[in-house]
Design an enzyme around this catalytic site. Structure first.
Site, mmCIF file in Angstrom:
data_model
loop_
_atom_site.group_PDB
_atom_site.id
_atom_site.type_symbol
_atom_site.label_atom_id
_atom_site.label_comp_id
_atom_site.label_asym_id
_atom_site.label_seq_id
_atom_site.Cartn_x
_atom_site.Cartn_y
_atom_site.Cartn_z
ATOM 1 N N HIS A 11 6.872 7.031 11.056
ATOM 2 C CA HIS A 11 5.538 6.785 11.154
ATOM 3 C C HIS A 11 4.879 7.990 11.132
ATOM 4 O O HIS A 11 4.624 8.652 12.451
ATOM 5 C CB HIS A 11 5.191 5.858 12.310
ATOM 6 N N TYR A 13 -5.605 1.686 12.512
ATOM 7 C CA TYR A 13 -4.167 1.438 12.760
ATOM 8 C C TYR A 13 -3.126 2.525 12.409
ATOM 9 O O TYR A 13 -3.401 3.018 11.249
ATOM 10 C CB TYR A 13 -3.882 0.039 11.927
ATOM 11 N N ASP A 41 0.046 1.177 5.357
ATOM 12 C CA ASP A 41 -0.103 -0.247 5.882
ATOM 13 C C ASP A 41 -1.555 -0.184 6.008
ATOM 14 O O ASP A 41 -2.210 0.225 6.718
ATOM 15 C CB ASP A 41 0.552 -0.200 7.318
ATOM 16 N N HIS A 76 -2.706 -3.412 7.106
ATOM 17 C CA HIS A 76 -2.617 -3.857 8.138
ATOM 18 C C HIS A 76 -3.470 -5.065 8.182
ATOM 19 O O HIS A 76 -4.346 -5.482 9.215
ATOM 20 C CB HIS A 76 -3.082 -3.150 9.622
ATOM 21 N N GLU A 124 5.199 -9.232 8.022
ATOM 22 C CA GLU A 124 5.499 -9.028 9.452
ATOM 23 C C GLU A 124 4.789 -10.235 10.398
ATOM 24 O O GLU A 124 5.167 -10.516 11.468
ATOM 25 C CB GLU A 124 5.135 -7.973 10.069
ATOM 26 N N ARG A 129 9.132 -8.194 4.771
ATOM 27 C CA ARG A 129 8.715 -7.455 5.881
ATOM 28 C C ARG A 129 8.954 -8.357 7.190
ATOM 29 O O ARG A 129 8.310 -7.986 8.226
ATOM 30 C CB ARG A 129 7.397 -7.008 5.842
ATOM 31 N N GLU A 136 11.885 0.193 8.479
ATOM 32 C CA GLU A 136 10.990 0.721 9.442
ATOM 33 C C GLU A 136 11.730 1.308 10.730
ATOM 34 O O GLU A 136 12.409 0.665 11.285
ATOM 35 C CB GLU A 136 9.779 -0.175 9.902
HETATM 36 MG MG MG Z 1 2.634 -3.529 9.169
#
Ligand code: MG
Length: 434
Positions: free
Chosen positions: A149, A185, A232, A234, A284, A305, A361
């Protein structure tokens, strides 16, 4: 030595473990939750003990925003349901628990179920003397390629952050940028809060999108062609903004664009797919087969994900991975800090054993997390390596876990909300999804 004894030795990998042959099935004797927050995030780990000496297992049941409810779901509902059941019938137990609430596929119950499911996989691995990836069929690869990240409030900071990952050997980096004064984010937004008609954190989708596009362009130019870049969204923008953005980033060849749409807008993936070649990752926030099945079967996304504890554990995840393989969809399981090391070990086991692995990730394990959980997967040169011990290969120090109860290191609004998230609004006060 008798032939049966030889067979027992062959499957019994470590001293003191129960054997698979010639012994009665272990029965579930106790089910409880280890609730701990060594890094501030509330982690819930289910421990299942069996009636065989020293045979137990751990599973991840972490739903950090509603953690207390998962503890109750496990200890007040699943424990009495499971006591006395054979611990070696994993899929059967999964199906029985899944149906025992009648209403199902919600995040609290799925996490509770995951804690039980992963603990049973751990127990079976310990019985067999094998790491769980071996029970899933063995390695398809030597180690798990991960992305880190990278982020910053300004473009040069993002680029420096990405370079640090590349210097450590990472071949994939997620890049995120903050917006001045706004709640972003994956990266802070330094600067004064913009004028707004309320007191909550502010977020404006169009401002973010313009800035993110410039940042991705700069990353590709300055970091070169070789590194894989991910981003991302988000799920914070409208469907039409998301489709436009996916088209706009095409020249910069993202490895994937994550969560461009919210789960409520997944029907828009059909339009997105028709209009752009940018690879899409999604899932996710998914809890239910009704969310991921059409996206895979219609080949509308490239990477699944899902957060494995949110979908109910390894048992449903391995089935979805096999289903996705048939449609050319690859895995990129969710791996943030609010997954316990047991959950990360489950990700790694699936990553190693599933042919259609895409990328993983990665979130580092802090010193305090390692104090509680020994045997976490090891990171070297951007690859995660599985622990080769039986089961997940992880032990939980319950005394150390008790030093960090839920709420440890939380402050202000976060503490007041019992680990839940606050709200984020547009300038005019409209709630946005986060
Ligand atoms: Mg995400």
């Amino acid at each position: 030595m008798r032939r049966r004894d030889l067979l027992q030795l062959a499957v019994c990998g470590s001293v003191g473990q129960a054997v698979l042959r010639g012994m009665p099935s272990p029965k579930i004797r106790d089910v409880r939750v280890i609730a701990t927050a060594p890094a501030g995030l509330r982690l819930a780990v289910v421990k299942i003990l069996t009636d065989q000496d020293g045979l137990y297992g751990y599973g991840c049941a972490t739903f950090t925003q509603r953690a207390d409810l998962v503890v109750a779901a496990v200890e007040r509902y699943l424990k009495p349901f499971l006591e006395g059941k054979p611990a070696d019938r994993i899929d059967d137990i999964w199906q029985a628990c899944y149906n025992s609430s009648y209403w199902r596929n919600g995040p609290v119950l799925n996490n509770a179920l995951s804690g039980v499911d992963m603990a049973l996989w751990d127990i079976k691995g310990r019985q067999a003397g094998l790491p769980v990836y071996q029970l899933l069929g063995g390695k398809c690869r030597e180690a798990v390629d991960c992305y880190g990240h990278a982020g910053g409030s300004e473009i040069p900071e993002v680029i420096d952050s990405a370079r640090r990952f590349m210097e450590r050997g990472f071949r994939h980096v997620r890049v995120q940028i903050g917006v001045p004064g706004m709640s972003g984010y994956g990266a802070g937004g330094a600067g004064a809060r913009p004028e707004a008609l309320h007191q909550s954190p502010v977020y404006e989708p169009a401002v973010y999108l313009r800035r993110a596009l410039k940042m991705i362009e700069a990353c590709r130019k300055q970091l070169g062609e070789e590194v894989e870049l991910l981003h991302d969204v988000h799920e914070r923008v409208s469907p039409s903004q998301a489709i436009q953005f996916a088209k706009d980033v095409e020249p910069f060849r993202l490895f994937f664009l994550e969560d461009p749409l919210s789960p409520e807008d997944i029907a828009y993936f059909r339009q997105m797919r028709q209009q752009t070649s940018t690879p899409i990752a999604m899932g996710e926030l998914f809890n239910s087969p009704h969310e991921w099945t059409p996206l895979i079967a219609e080949r509308l996304i490239d990477y699944i994900r899902m957060h494995i504890s949110q979908m109910g554990g390894v048992t449903p995840a391995r089935k979805v991975a096999a289903f996705a393989e048939l449609f050319g969809v690859r895995t990129a399981w969710h791996g943030p800090g609010d997954v316990s090391p047991i959950g990360h070990a489950a990700n790694v086991a699936l990553d190693l054993a599933c042919h259609n692995f895409g990328v993983q990730e990665y979130s580092p394990f802090s010193e305090r997390v390692r104090e509680v959980f020994s045997g976490c997967p090891e990171m070297r040169n951007g690859y995660l390596y599985a622990n080769e011990k039986p089961g997940w290969g992880i032990e939980v120090d319950e005394k150390a876990a008790a030093k960090y109860p839920f709420g440890s290191f939380e402050q202000g609004e976060h503490k007041r909300l019992n680990g839940g998230w606050g709200e984020v609004r547009r300038r005019d006060g409209t709630i946005i999804k986060q």
